[in-house]
Design an enzyme around this catalytic site. Sequence first.
Site, PDB file in Angstrom:
ATOM      1  N   HIS A  80       0.847  -1.208   0.000  1.00 50.07           N
ATOM      2  CA  HIS A  80       0.000   0.000   0.000  1.00 50.07           C
ATOM      3  C   HIS A  80       0.875   1.248   0.000  1.00 50.07           C
ATOM      4  O   HIS A  80       1.332   1.710   1.043  1.00 50.07           O
ATOM      5  CB  HIS A  80      -0.920  -0.009   1.229  1.00 50.07           C
ATOM      6  CG  HIS A  80      -2.030   1.000   1.167  1.00 50.07           C
ATOM      7  ND1 HIS A  80      -3.363   0.645   1.237  1.00 50.07           N
ATOM      8  CD2 HIS A  80      -2.019   2.347   1.026  1.00 50.07           C
ATOM      9  CE1 HIS A  80      -4.115   1.726   1.154  1.00 50.07           C
ATOM     10  NE2 HIS A  80      -3.314   2.771   1.032  1.00 50.07           N
ATOM     11  N   HIS A 124       1.142   5.044  -2.353  1.00 55.04           N
ATOM     12  CA  HIS A 124       0.569   5.887  -3.406  1.00 55.04           C
ATOM     13  C   HIS A 124       1.673   6.605  -4.176  1.00 55.04           C
ATOM     14  O   HIS A 124       2.532   7.264  -3.573  1.00 55.04           O
ATOM     15  CB  HIS A 124      -0.380   6.927  -2.798  1.00 55.04           C
ATOM     16  CG  HIS A 124      -1.650   6.341  -2.270  1.00 55.04           C
ATOM     17  ND1 HIS A 124      -2.810   6.292  -3.004  1.00 55.04           N
ATOM     18  CD2 HIS A 124      -1.937   5.758  -1.079  1.00 55.04           C
ATOM     19  CE1 HIS A 124      -3.767   5.720  -2.290  1.00 55.04           C
ATOM     20  NE2 HIS A 124      -3.254   5.382  -1.112  1.00 55.04           N
ATOM     21  N   ASP A 149       1.526   9.264  -6.040  1.00 55.27           N
ATOM     22  CA  ASP A 149       1.479  10.718  -5.881  1.00 55.27           C
ATOM     23  C   ASP A 149       1.730  11.150  -4.440  1.00 55.27           C
ATOM     24  O   ASP A 149       1.757  12.353  -4.148  1.00 55.27           O
ATOM     25  CB  ASP A 149       0.145  11.288  -6.383  1.00 55.27           C
ATOM     26  CG  ASP A 149      -1.052  10.689  -5.674  1.00 55.27           C
ATOM     27  OD1 ASP A 149      -0.917   9.618  -5.057  1.00 55.27           O
ATOM     28  OD2 ASP A 149      -2.145  11.285  -5.744  1.00 55.27           O
ATOM     29  N   GLY A 189     -10.270   7.489  -1.840  1.00 53.14           N
ATOM     30  CA  GLY A 189     -11.003   8.731  -1.631  1.00 53.14           C
ATOM     31  C   GLY A 189     -11.817   8.641  -0.360  1.00 53.14           C
ATOM     32  O   GLY A 189     -11.760   7.650   0.383  1.00 53.14           O
ATOM     33  N   HIS A 236      -9.930   0.589  -0.413  1.00 49.17           N
ATOM     34  CA  HIS A 236      -9.706   1.415   0.766  1.00 49.17           C
ATOM     35  C   HIS A 236     -10.950   1.304   1.661  1.00 49.17           C
ATOM     36  O   HIS A 236     -12.035   1.737   1.278  1.00 49.17           O
ATOM     37  CB  HIS A 236      -9.513   2.881   0.371  1.00 49.17           C
ATOM     38  CG  HIS A 236      -8.110   3.244   0.021  1.00 49.17           C
ATOM     39  ND1 HIS A 236      -7.514   2.854  -1.161  1.00 49.17           N
ATOM     40  CD2 HIS A 236      -7.181   3.985   0.683  1.00 49.17           C
ATOM     41  CE1 HIS A 236      -6.274   3.342  -1.202  1.00 49.17           C
ATOM     42  NE2 HIS A 236      -6.050   4.021  -0.093  1.00 49.17           N
ATOM     43  N   GLU A 265     -10.636   2.771   7.298  1.00 48.10           N
ATOM     44  CA  GLU A 265      -9.656   3.759   7.765  1.00 48.10           C
ATOM     45  C   GLU A 265     -10.379   4.864   8.514  1.00 48.10           C
ATOM     46  O   GLU A 265     -10.076   5.165   9.662  1.00 48.10           O
ATOM     47  CB  GLU A 265      -8.882   4.341   6.594  1.00 48.10           C
ATOM     48  CG  GLU A 265      -7.877   5.410   7.021  1.00 48.10           C
ATOM     49  CD  GLU A 265      -7.222   6.099   5.836  1.00 48.10           C
ATOM     50  OE1 GLU A 265      -6.171   6.731   6.040  1.00 48.10           O
ATOM     51  OE2 GLU A 265      -7.777   6.025   4.719  1.00 48.10           O
ATOM     52  N   ASP A 274       1.824   4.015   2.819  1.00 51.29           N
ATOM     53  CA  ASP A 274       0.745   4.870   2.347  1.00 51.29           C
ATOM     54  C   ASP A 274       1.294   6.034   1.518  1.00 51.29           C
ATOM     55  O   ASP A 274       1.364   5.940   0.298  1.00 51.29           O
ATOM     56  CB  ASP A 274      -0.104   5.371   3.509  1.00 51.29           C
ATOM     57  CG  ASP A 274      -1.515   5.767   3.073  1.00 51.29           C
ATOM     58  OD1 ASP A 274      -1.878   5.508   1.899  1.00 51.29           O
ATOM     59  OD2 ASP A 274      -2.265   6.324   3.895  1.00 51.29           O
TER      60      ASP A 274
END
Length: 385
Positions: free
Chosen positions: A24, A26, A28, A186, A213, A216, A305
């Site tokens: 996991h 990202h 960006d 998101g 996702h 969380e 993350d």
Amino acid sequence: MTSQSTANTPTPDQIRRAPKVLLHDHLDGGLRPATVVDLARESGYPHLPDTDPGKLGLWFREAADSGSLERYLETFSHTVGVMQTRSALVRVARECAEDLAADGVVYAEVRYAPEQHLEGGLGLEEVVEAVNEGFREGERLARAAGHRIRVGALLTAMRHAARSLEIAELANRHRDLGVVGFDIAGAEAGFPPTRHLDAFEYLKRENNHFTIHAGEAFGLPSIWQALQWCGADRLGHGVRIIDDIEVGPDGEVRLGRLASYVRDKRVPLELCPSSNLQTGAAASYAEHPIGLLRRLHFRATVNTDNRLMSGTSMSREFERLVEVFGYTLDDMQWFSVNAMKSAFIPFDERLAMINDVVKPGYAELKSEWLFQQTASTSGSAESAG
């Protein structure tokens, strides 16, 4: 604390060299600050809060730690803002692979949302091709530097948008070309995974893999929907499964039915400790549910993350867990094998990574630790004599 807390506790250098598996992360959320500055200058992006790489990196971490959702989301507007050309995507993906490899990551699944990189005129296919090219370049450069890594891409659809089926089909077209699965990301609240059932049903018909996702910010209902309505293979975060676990005053643990299902079915949890602290899912590392989930033998994994926003790496995540929970090389291997078992590549390839890379790597570190302990004990005995 692990029962083996007095044995083979790794040093920071050993943690860095240990073969780690990341599920996991990202794209960006992991740019180098200097790269953000370079790409902003090249593209004419005018909105950076600072053009000094050191100060900019600090700004990203402070904004993510601020407790303000607006400031947290602003951090991604800047990274995504400079990732709108083919060359930028290739560079970011290449550096991602290099950075992870230098940190001892031997297998990684890195996710990104192709729909967020179209402002410069690229099409969805071009975005995927650019990122895949960057990952392959990064793998080659890592090998040249003496590091081994394999990177697979996860294509993410945004929960608040209406392109999930399109992105799922895109992931399926590129599944043998570097893309290993699908994800949705998101805001969880107000945007349940059930809004995207057509995408998940399509992926299941195509025998493809996907993570969601869930668990969380929104809690148990999000986890239940991801598993029982959508059929997710893994849970992105999933940390709120702790809400279905009771620990009595005497230490007795009782699992609710959802928590029991998750453990019994060996559903992988993509836990991200530092990120969870930033979003309020845990108050401190010591109170993070990973300690109890490890003790109860859930399929827990350790992840980063967003490395830029959290100022972290896989090594830093493990350093904190070693410090707080007394984890050992045995625990690190347990987390790494869990993650490799849960990867979205074929079974024989996962098994080869476990048997040929992960386990031998930890065996070597444990032998090194034992040799150091023996040498230290021998030296102390000689001094006493």
